[in-house]
Design a protein around this motif. Sequence first.
Motif, PDB file in Angstrom:
ATOM      1  N   SER A 204       0.969  -1.307   0.114  1.00 41.35           N
ATOM      2  CA  SER A 204      -0.101   0.143  -0.117  1.00 41.35           C
ATOM      3  C   SER A 204       0.842   1.362   0.023  1.00 41.35           C
ATOM      4  O   SER A 204       0.377   2.350  -0.215  1.00 41.35           O
ATOM      5  CB  SER A 204      -0.933  -0.046   1.174  1.00 41.35           C
ATOM      6  OG  SER A 204      -0.101  -0.083   2.515  1.00 41.35           O
ATOM      7  N   ASN A 208       0.046   5.648  -1.003  1.00 37.06           N
ATOM      8  CA  ASN A 208       0.238   6.560   0.060  1.00 37.06           C
ATOM      9  C   ASN A 208       1.083   7.602  -0.372  1.00 37.06           C
ATOM     10  O   ASN A 208       0.700   8.840  -0.274  1.00 37.06           O
ATOM     11  CB  ASN A 208       0.529   5.894   1.524  1.00 37.06           C
ATOM     12  CG  ASN A 208      -0.351   4.868   1.955  1.00 37.06           C
ATOM     13  OD1 ASN A 208      -1.501   5.120   1.907  1.00 37.06           O
ATOM     14  ND2 ASN A 208       0.154   4.070   2.897  1.00 37.06           N
ATOM     15  N   ILE A 211      -1.201   9.638  -2.834  1.00 38.70           N
ATOM     16  CA  ILE A 211      -2.036  10.493  -2.173  1.00 38.70           C
ATOM     17  C   ILE A 211      -1.575  11.825  -1.360  1.00 38.70           C
ATOM     18  O   ILE A 211      -1.976  12.984  -1.533  1.00 38.70           O
ATOM     19  CB  ILE A 211      -2.737   9.710  -0.989  1.00 38.70           C
ATOM     20  CG1 ILE A 211      -3.678   8.639  -1.660  1.00 38.70           C
ATOM     21  CG2 ILE A 211      -3.697  10.666  -0.081  1.00 38.70           C
ATOM     22  CD1 ILE A 211      -4.308   7.713  -0.698  1.00 38.70           C
ATOM     23  N   THR A 224      -6.046  -1.275  -3.549  1.00 42.10           N
ATOM     24  CA  THR A 224      -5.551  -0.010  -2.547  1.00 42.10           C
ATOM     25  C   THR A 224      -6.038   1.292  -3.396  1.00 42.10           C
ATOM     26  O   THR A 224      -6.535   2.404  -2.944  1.00 42.10           O
ATOM     27  CB  THR A 224      -4.162   0.095  -2.360  1.00 42.10           C
ATOM     28  OG1 THR A 224      -3.745  -1.570  -1.734  1.00 42.10           O
ATOM     29  CG2 THR A 224      -3.740   1.148  -1.427  1.00 42.10           C
ATOM     30  N   ALA A 228      -8.791   4.353  -2.579  1.00 40.27           N
ATOM     31  CA  ALA A 228      -8.579   5.776  -2.431  1.00 40.27           C
ATOM     32  C   ALA A 228      -9.158   6.554  -3.113  1.00 40.27           C
ATOM     33  O   ALA A 228      -9.676   7.705  -2.846  1.00 40.27           O
ATOM     34  CB  ALA A 228      -6.909   5.961  -2.887  1.00 40.27           C
ATOM     35  N   ARG A 232     -11.899   8.224  -0.522  1.00 35.04           N
ATOM     36  CA  ARG A 232     -11.080   9.604  -0.390  1.00 35.04           C
ATOM     37  C   ARG A 232     -11.321  10.394  -1.486  1.00 35.04           C
ATOM     38  O   ARG A 232     -10.878  11.640  -1.399  1.00 35.04           O
ATOM     39  CB  ARG A 232      -9.773   9.201   0.302  1.00 35.04           C
ATOM     40  CG  ARG A 232      -9.582   8.411   1.278  1.00 35.04           C
ATOM     41  CD  ARG A 232      -8.143   7.998   1.692  1.00 35.04           C
ATOM     42  NE  ARG A 232      -7.355   9.265   2.307  1.00 35.04           N
ATOM     43  CZ  ARG A 232      -6.331   9.049   2.618  1.00 35.04           C
ATOM     44  NH1 ARG A 232      -5.537   7.856   2.726  1.00 35.04           N
ATOM     45  NH2 ARG A 232      -5.712  10.244   2.926  1.00 35.04           N
ATOM     46  N   VAL A 234      -9.528  10.501  -4.305  1.00 36.35           N
ATOM     47  CA  VAL A 234      -8.460  11.023  -4.715  1.00 36.35           C
ATOM     48  C   VAL A 234      -8.269  10.711  -6.142  1.00 36.35           C
ATOM     49  O   VAL A 234      -8.556   9.640  -6.697  1.00 36.35           O
ATOM     50  CB  VAL A 234      -7.335  10.002  -4.214  1.00 36.35           C
ATOM     51  CG1 VAL A 234      -5.954  10.455  -4.647  1.00 36.35           C
ATOM     52  CG2 VAL A 234      -7.317  10.289  -2.489  1.00 36.35           C
TER      53      VAL A 234
END
Length: 326
Positions: A204, A208, A211, A224, A228, A232, A234
């Motif tokens: 992951s 990250n 992001i 993953t 996102a 979220r 993203v």
Amino acid sequence: MKKLLYLTALLTILGTAASCAKKESNEVLIFSTSEDFRIEYFQKRLSEQFPQYSVLINYMTTGNLAAKLKAEGTITDCDIIGELESSYLEGIIDNLADLSSYDSSAFLDELIPAHKKYMPFVLSVGCIIVNEGFLSARNVALPGSYQDLLKPEYRGMLSMPNPKSSGTGYFFLKNLVNVWGEDEAFEYFDKFADNVLQFTSSGSGPVNALIQGEAGIGLGLTLTAVTAINDRGVPLRIMYFEEGAPYTVYGMGIIKGKETRKAVQEVFDFYMNTLTREDKELFAPERILKIQENNIPNYPRNVRIADMRGIESLSEKERLLERWAH
């Protein structure tokens, strides 16, 4: 002499009592390599389902969990393996309980190992993930191939999981070894490393980094990236190069000797028959069940699978990782 015999008997009774207490313990410890948002969901469901037990899921990276279980054998605090890459499970097969008594008919037959020492939990699939805003702000074009990622304009913009600690990182390596040949694949990653911001410890990690705006392109997990995007908001783009989508199977099991405990039996049964299905419905829809649909928004469908011959071989994995220098 009588005092000695009495003391010996007392110690025997206490030892037996301690053994029984441990055997009947209401504590169940699960170790898993699942992403944090999936573990959070599993933990919540287990706490709801088993208020009478103390069930705890501990996260470890693939490499660290594999090393722990190999070193500790059956004398370990781990009761249940919630998720671990199948080649590593094959490497500790003598330390796993026989799961033949559990109903495995819901799973695709080809994913069930003949020895039934573990069961499939998730088909982990990779992709190329791009933060287009990151690239456009730097006036850099989208890549169209793995070779493109070697261009100097991508220096410091790439993120990939380290194959030594992550099953995700390893399946990207293994795919290119299969397609290009071993020497060419390692030569490629030596050059690729020059453009890498970071080789992350987990699968992951690249998402990250995307992001947080630290990297522009990641070699990572499809689930993953989709999470996102959906949870979220993203704005990530999921891509595949000519070589296709690399993948591997992660499985679940019980440490030998722990399978006789009622708490372990009940928790594992729920993990296998309920959480597996819920995980496919909510997070990881790649097919491992005979009856399964992909209803997750933005999750790619009909993706061409990569050449993953030998992905299940632990000896091959260990040999290739000896060559990995990053």
